[in-house]
Design an enzyme around this catalytic site. Sequence first.
Site, PDB file in Angstrom:
ATOM      1  N   ALA A  65      95.407  97.449  63.184  1.00  0.00           N
ATOM      2  CA  ALA A  65      94.802  96.339  63.769  1.00  0.00           C
ATOM      3  C   ALA A  65      94.322  95.059  62.950  1.00  0.00           C
ATOM      4  O   ALA A  65      94.247  95.516  61.874  1.00  0.00           O
ATOM      5  CB  ALA A  65      93.471  96.700  64.760  1.00  0.00           C
ATOM      6  N   GLY A 108      95.636 101.477  63.628  1.00  0.00           N
ATOM      7  CA  GLY A 108      96.348 101.419  64.577  1.00  0.00           C
ATOM      8  C   GLY A 108      97.862 101.426  64.535  1.00  0.00           C
ATOM      9  O   GLY A 108      98.648 101.691  65.692  1.00  0.00           O
ATOM     10  N   GLU A 111      98.567 104.941  65.054  1.00  0.00           N
ATOM     11  CA  GLU A 111      98.212 105.151  66.458  1.00  0.00           C
ATOM     12  C   GLU A 111      99.353 104.914  67.405  1.00  0.00           C
ATOM     13  O   GLU A 111      99.659 105.535  68.471  1.00  0.00           O
ATOM     14  CB  GLU A 111      96.705 104.725  66.664  1.00  0.00           C
ATOM     15  CG  GLU A 111      95.797 105.426  65.943  1.00  0.00           C
ATOM     16  CD  GLU A 111      94.382 104.609  66.100  1.00  0.00           C
ATOM     17  OE1 GLU A 111      94.230 103.507  65.941  1.00  0.00           O
ATOM     18  OE2 GLU A 111      93.282 105.444  66.302  1.00  0.00           O
ATOM     19  N   GLU A 131      90.711 103.746  58.649  1.00  0.00           N
ATOM     20  CA  GLU A 131      89.348 103.034  59.119  1.00  0.00           C
ATOM     21  C   GLU A 131      87.956 103.436  58.276  1.00  0.00           C
ATOM     22  O   GLU A 131      87.290 102.253  58.222  1.00  0.00           O
ATOM     23  CB  GLU A 131      89.417 103.285  60.542  1.00  0.00           C
ATOM     24  CG  GLU A 131      90.494 102.629  61.418  1.00  0.00           C
ATOM     25  CD  GLU A 131      91.651 103.623  61.683  1.00  0.00           C
ATOM     26  OE1 GLU A 131      91.700 104.470  60.887  1.00  0.00           O
ATOM     27  OE2 GLU A 131      92.488 103.219  62.625  1.00  0.00           O
TER      28      GLU A 131
END
Length: 257
Positions: A65, A108, A111, A131
């Site tokens: 992200a 992300g 993911e 993260e």
Amino acid sequence: MAYEHLLITKESGYALIQFNRPDVLNALNIKLMTELVDALEELDKETEVRCIILTGNEKAFAAGADIKEMANTSAMEMLQRDQFARWDRIRKIKKPLIAAVSGFALGGGCELMMTCDLVIASETAKIGQPEINIGVMPGAGGTQRLTRAVGKVKAMEMVLTGRPISAQEALQWGLVNKVVPVEYYLQEAKELAKEIASKAPMAVKLAKESVLKAFDTTIEGGLEFERKNFYLLFSSEDQKEGMKAFIEKRKPEWKGK
Ligand code: DAK
């Protein structure tokens, strides 16, 4: 439809969505994710598209992200805007999704890769959940899908150290289907898409749905669901055609109904 952060091409039987923010290693900002979900939902409705490939570029599938966009957001803002809700809609896409991954697939990006149904990786892929290095933790499946895919101790290692794994490790750990030299990863994903696109569309759709069911049901419930989908396919013209073609020793001609 024109997109700011996506390049979309359609070939016979499948569509290719390429993330296009190369300067920031395809960091997934709100705009890109909005476009991605819109594009996926559109392509999911198009009968001639039978499979969808998601890819980045050689350097990055996606480095996560967009940290710069996220950095100053408060928890309340995220809750109020339901900022990440659109990620859930990717799970509802009925056509098979293939991730063609080269370079970084982090946070992300990892993911998103795991939300896809199949993954072709280049030898250069670096896959991880970093993260923890920026003071947070995975928020889009990195503790759940990853754990189901690789087991507790390996998921713990990835999530708690933030260290990325190599393509070969990802292959051994069951996170990717195949690893090929970087020159071939996209070609390999296209071959896979073409192969799936050549199958009976309704059978592909119900088979995907049934495999995914295994993640959120008991074995009993899952077997029941599978059986109903199996029976359902006997109401399709393609079941008649597929079995007739087998008996007549010829290739089936699918109608998609
Ligand atoms: N966000 C924004 N910009 C990024 C970025 C990211 N994730 N990753 C890279 N960039 C930008 C860099 O800032 C740099 O831009 P400039 O400084 O040149 O303007 C450019 O991309 C090139 O990056 P580097 O110069 O750092 O390139 P290197 O080759 O040296 O390093 C790297 C590559 C991938 C190791 C490094 O860039 C890096 O560590 N990037 C951050 C990786 C990361 O921490 N990713 C996880 C982010 S958190 C949720 C859904 C999703 C998420 C959470 C919740 N819900 C549904 C609730 C996801 C969270 C995350 O992904």
